[in-house]
Design a protein around this motif. Structure first.
Motif, short mmCIF file in Angstrom:
data_model
loop_
_atom_site.label_atom_id
_atom_site.label_comp_id
_atom_site.label_asym_id
_atom_site.label_seq_id
_atom_site.Cartn_x
_atom_site.Cartn_y
_atom_site.Cartn_z
N UNK A 189 -1.73 -13.91 -6.76
CA UNK A 189 -1.63 -13.25 -8.06
C UNK A 189 -2.72 -12.20 -8.23
N UNK A 190 -3.97 -12.56 -7.91
CA UNK A 190 -5.08 -11.63 -8.08
C UNK A 190 -4.95 -10.43 -7.15
N UNK A 191 -4.57 -10.67 -5.89
CA UNK A 191 -4.41 -9.56 -4.96
C UNK A 191 -3.21 -8.69 -5.34
N UNK A 192 -2.16 -9.32 -5.86
CA UNK A 192 -0.99 -8.57 -6.35
C UNK A 192 -1.40 -7.61 -7.47
N UNK A 193 -2.21 -8.11 -8.41
CA UNK A 193 -2.66 -7.26 -9.52
C UNK A 193 -3.54 -6.13 -9.01
N UNK A 194 -4.41 -6.44 -8.03
CA UNK A 194 -5.28 -5.39 -7.48
C UNK A 194 -4.45 -4.29 -6.82
N UNK A 195 -3.53 -4.68 -5.94
CA UNK A 195 -2.75 -3.68 -5.21
C UNK A 195 -1.73 -2.97 -6.11
N UNK A 196 -1.49 -3.55 -7.29
CA UNK A 196 -0.59 -2.90 -8.24
C UNK A 196 -1.28 -1.71 -8.91
N UNK A 197 -2.61 -1.78 -9.07
CA UNK A 197 -3.32 -0.73 -9.81
C UNK A 197 -4.15 0.19 -8.90
N UNK A 198 -4.37 -0.20 -7.64
CA UNK A 198 -5.19 0.65 -6.78
C UNK A 198 -4.47 1.97 -6.46
N UNK A 199 -5.21 3.06 -6.42
CA UNK A 199 -4.57 4.34 -6.08
C UNK A 199 -4.27 4.48 -4.58
N UNK A 200 -4.84 3.59 -3.77
CA UNK A 200 -4.62 3.63 -2.32
C UNK A 200 -3.50 2.67 -1.96
N UNK A 201 -2.32 3.19 -1.67
CA UNK A 201 -1.19 2.31 -1.39
C UNK A 201 -0.68 2.40 0.05
N UNK A 202 -1.36 3.20 0.88
CA UNK A 202 -0.94 3.34 2.28
C UNK A 202 -1.51 2.17 3.09
N UNK A 203 -0.65 1.36 3.78
CA UNK A 203 -1.15 0.22 4.56
C UNK A 203 -1.99 0.66 5.75
N UNK A 204 -3.12 -0.01 5.93
CA UNK A 204 -4.03 0.30 7.04
C UNK A 204 -3.89 -0.76 8.14
#
Length: 218
Positions: A108-123
């Motif tokens: 849940x916490x990581x989902x919320x983080x990746x939902x709002x981060x401007x960096x969405x390209x997988x590394x």
């Protein structure tokens, strides 16, 4: 024959796990304490999730290792192996419950983080957690062995943080959160599979050492 007996005796003395073993009650009590997620334990888990998510997001191995060092998520897994080893059904239930809580909060916490981060390209650090191999089984198994051997000693060592890094439960959970946030279901499935491998084989190795040490059966 004499030389063989001397060699066997030498090996037995060198690899003996009973000399500095903690009392059985102390082992059970110490591991059981680390099973429950509440208060400080839960806050530390929460912070570790965000640190790990940031590390995966910016592709920083050092940040991810830092998150794994402070993560307390190994507690319920070792507790599960201990419960299976001593036939403690309440401990098994408590470990499974708290592991589910830890997994749910992590995703849940990581989902919320990746939902709002401007960096969405997988590394690459994210991709590395989506394709488990046979080597991951070996790492989880031997890491679990090292962790439970260290946890049953009278003098505690710095092995547990190393086990947390080796078995790497936190990055796969955060990778699953990334997959959910971006609709990448292969990330979710691959990361969950890696997490299951690490959890099962760490618990199995814990159970084997507990049985080897002949901890009293409940």
């Amino acid at each position: 024959v004499m030389l063989r007996n001397q060699l066997l005796e030498f090996l037995r003395l060198r690899f003996n796990l009973d000399d500095d073993r903690a009392p059985y009650d102390e082992i059970v009590q110490g591991i059981s304490k680390g099973v429950v997620f509440k208060g400080a334990n839960l806050w530390i888990l929460f912070f570790a999730i965000f640190i790990c998510s940031i590390g995966l997001n910016v592709n920083s191995t050092a940040v991810i290792i830092g998150a794994m060092l402070i993560s307390p998520i190994m507690g319920p897994i070792i507790g599960l192996g201990l419960g299976a080893g001593i036939n403690d059904i309440p401990l098994i239930r408590k470990s499974l419950k708290n592991l589910a809580i830890a997994v749910g909060i992590s995703i849940l916490a990581s989902f919320l983080y990746f939902l709002i981060t401007p960096l969405d390209e997988p590394q690459s650090e994210l991709f590395n957690r989506t394709k488990p191999t046979l080597w991951d089984v070996g790492v989880a198994f031997f890491g679990g062995l090292a962790g439970i051997v260290a946890g049953t000693r009278q003098e505690k060592s710095n092995v547990i943080p190393g086990v947390a890094i080796a078995t790497a439960l936190m990055p796969p959970l955060c990778t699953a959160g990334y997959g959910l946030a971006n609709g990448e279901w292969m990330f979710v499935l691959g990361a969950f599979y890696l997490c299951i491998i690490n959890s099962v084989y760490s618990a199995l190795s814990t159970r084997l050492i507990i049985s080897y040490l002949k901890c009293p059966i409940r």
